[in-house]
Design a protein around this motif. Structure first.
Motif, PDB file in Angstrom:
ATOM      1  N   THR A   1      26.316  22.961  27.334  1.00  0.00           N
ATOM      2  CA  THR A   1      25.977  21.634  26.804  1.00  0.00           C
ATOM      3  C   THR A   1      25.332  21.693  25.424  1.00  0.00           C
ATOM      4  O   THR A   1      24.919  20.662  24.896  1.00  0.00           O
ATOM      5  CB  THR A   1      25.038  20.892  27.785  1.00  0.00           C
ATOM      6  OG1 THR A   1      23.853  21.674  27.971  1.00  0.00           O
ATOM      7  CG2 THR A   1      25.726  20.650  29.121  1.00  0.00           C
ATOM      8  N   ALA A   2      25.242  22.890  24.843  1.00  0.00           N
ATOM      9  CA  ALA A   2      24.605  23.046  23.528  1.00  0.00           C
ATOM     10  C   ALA A   2      25.455  22.365  22.442  1.00  0.00           C
ATOM     11  O   ALA A   2      26.674  22.441  22.470  1.00  0.00           O
ATOM     12  CB  ALA A   2      24.423  24.525  23.193  1.00  0.00           C
ATOM     13  N   PRO A   3      24.793  21.732  21.486  1.00  0.00           N
ATOM     14  CA  PRO A   3      25.524  21.007  20.423  1.00  0.00           C
ATOM     15  C   PRO A   3      25.957  21.935  19.274  1.00  0.00           C
ATOM     16  O   PRO A   3      25.603  21.713  18.116  1.00  0.00           O
ATOM     17  CB  PRO A   3      24.487  19.976  19.962  1.00  0.00           C
ATOM     18  CG  PRO A   3      23.170  20.677  20.163  1.00  0.00           C
ATOM     19  CD  PRO A   3      23.359  21.521  21.415  1.00  0.00           C
ATOM     20  N   PHE A   4      26.726  22.981  19.590  1.00  0.00           N
ATOM     21  CA  PHE A   4      27.122  23.955  18.561  1.00  0.00           C
ATOM     22  C   PHE A   4      27.884  23.311  17.404  1.00  0.00           C
ATOM     23  O   PHE A   4      27.694  23.684  16.261  1.00  0.00           O
ATOM     24  CB  PHE A   4      27.996  25.057  19.159  1.00  0.00           C
ATOM     25  CG  PHE A   4      27.279  25.938  20.131  1.00  0.00           C
ATOM     26  CD1 PHE A   4      26.107  26.592  19.773  1.00  0.00           C
ATOM     27  CD2 PHE A   4      27.765  26.120  21.417  1.00  0.00           C
ATOM     28  CE1 PHE A   4      25.445  27.405  20.667  1.00  0.00           C
ATOM     29  CE2 PHE A   4      27.105  26.932  22.316  1.00  0.00           C
ATOM     30  CZ  PHE A   4      25.951  27.577  21.943  1.00  0.00           C
ATOM     31  N   LEU A   5      28.733  22.359  17.704  1.00  0.00           N
ATOM     32  CA  LEU A   5      29.567  21.744  16.651  1.00  0.00           C
ATOM     33  C   LEU A   5      28.749  20.862  15.741  1.00  0.00           C
ATOM     34  O   LEU A   5      29.192  20.547  14.634  1.00  0.00           O
ATOM     35  CB  LEU A   5      30.708  20.947  17.273  1.00  0.00           C
ATOM     36  CG  LEU A   5      31.687  21.767  18.119  1.00  0.00           C
ATOM     37  CD1 LEU A   5      32.748  20.865  18.735  1.00  0.00           C
ATOM     38  CD2 LEU A   5      32.320  22.878  17.321  1.00  0.00           C
ATOM     39  N   HIS A   6      27.585  20.466  16.172  1.00  0.00           N
ATOM     40  CA  HIS A   6      26.765  19.552  15.369  1.00  0.00           C
ATOM     41  C   HIS A   6      25.513  20.229  14.817  1.00  0.00           C
ATOM     42  O   HIS A   6      24.688  19.574  14.214  1.00  0.00           O
ATOM     43  CB  HIS A   6      26.365  18.340  16.219  1.00  0.00           C
ATOM     44  CG  HIS A   6      27.548  17.685  16.852  1.00  0.00           C
ATOM     45  ND1 HIS A   6      28.525  17.037  16.138  1.00  0.00           N
ATOM     46  CD2 HIS A   6      27.954  17.601  18.146  1.00  0.00           C
ATOM     47  CE1 HIS A   6      29.449  16.567  16.945  1.00  0.00           C
ATOM     48  NE2 HIS A   6      29.123  16.910  18.181  1.00  0.00           N
ATOM     49  N   ALA A   7      25.371  21.523  15.056  1.00  0.00           N
ATOM     50  CA  ALA A   7      24.164  22.236  14.617  1.00  0.00           C
ATOM     51  C   ALA A   7      24.304  22.715  13.182  1.00  0.00           C
ATOM     52  O   ALA A   7      25.334  22.957  12.670  1.00  0.00           O
ATOM     53  CB  ALA A   7      23.871  23.412  15.538  1.00  0.00           C
TER      54      ALA A   7
END
Length: 145
Positions: free
Chosen positions: A139-145
């Motif tokens: 669920t980590a926001p990798f694409l938005h980090a």
């Protein structure tokens, strides 16, 4: 046992572990004629009820094309019904058939046996911790980090 050198790449380590553990579950589910991906789809539909392709893909953290590919044999076996949405005839709605429900019930003890084996080998506390960390990763926001 020789020292195990951890992977430098987190993605490679996750993929290797996933392939290794998937074999455990695939082998356990084989007597039911299912692989882990198929069981996961059927079990999720059984828990969530009828879902659109997009909704089910999101629940499984899977892209729509992969899900579509995995659904075809399940539909051919009449374990899943693929119908049109009442609201938007272009949208597909997926539902578990009675045969699908029966097969999930037959396969669930096989899945539970694999789950117990995993916890026996890894340790119950470590398995619980691993699931928590993997949920965080999924669920980590990798694409938005």
């Amino acid at each position: 046992m020789p020292d195990i050198v951890p992977e430098i790449c987190s993605c490679a380590a996750l993929r290797q572990a996933a392939r290794h553990v998937t074999r455990l579950y695939d082998d356990a589910l084989a007597p039911a004629g299912l692989g882990l991906n198929q069981f996961s789809i059927l079990a999720k539909l059984g828990r969530s009820g009828p879902s659109s392709l997009q909704e089910l893909a999101a629940l499984l953290v899977m892209d729509r094309s992969t899900l579509g590919h995995l659904l075809r044999p399940l539909a051919a076996r009449r374990l899943v019904k693929i119908g049109a949405s009442r609201e938007d005839r272009r949208q597909r709605v997926l539902s578990l058939t009675p045969a699908g429900s029966t097969l999930v019930a037959k396969a669930r003890p096989l899945w539970a046996q694999a789950e117990r084996r995993f916890e026996r080998v890894i340790g119950a506390d470590d398995a619980r911790s691993l699931r928590a960390v993997l949920k965080q990763v999924a669920t980590a926001p990798f694409l938005h980090a």
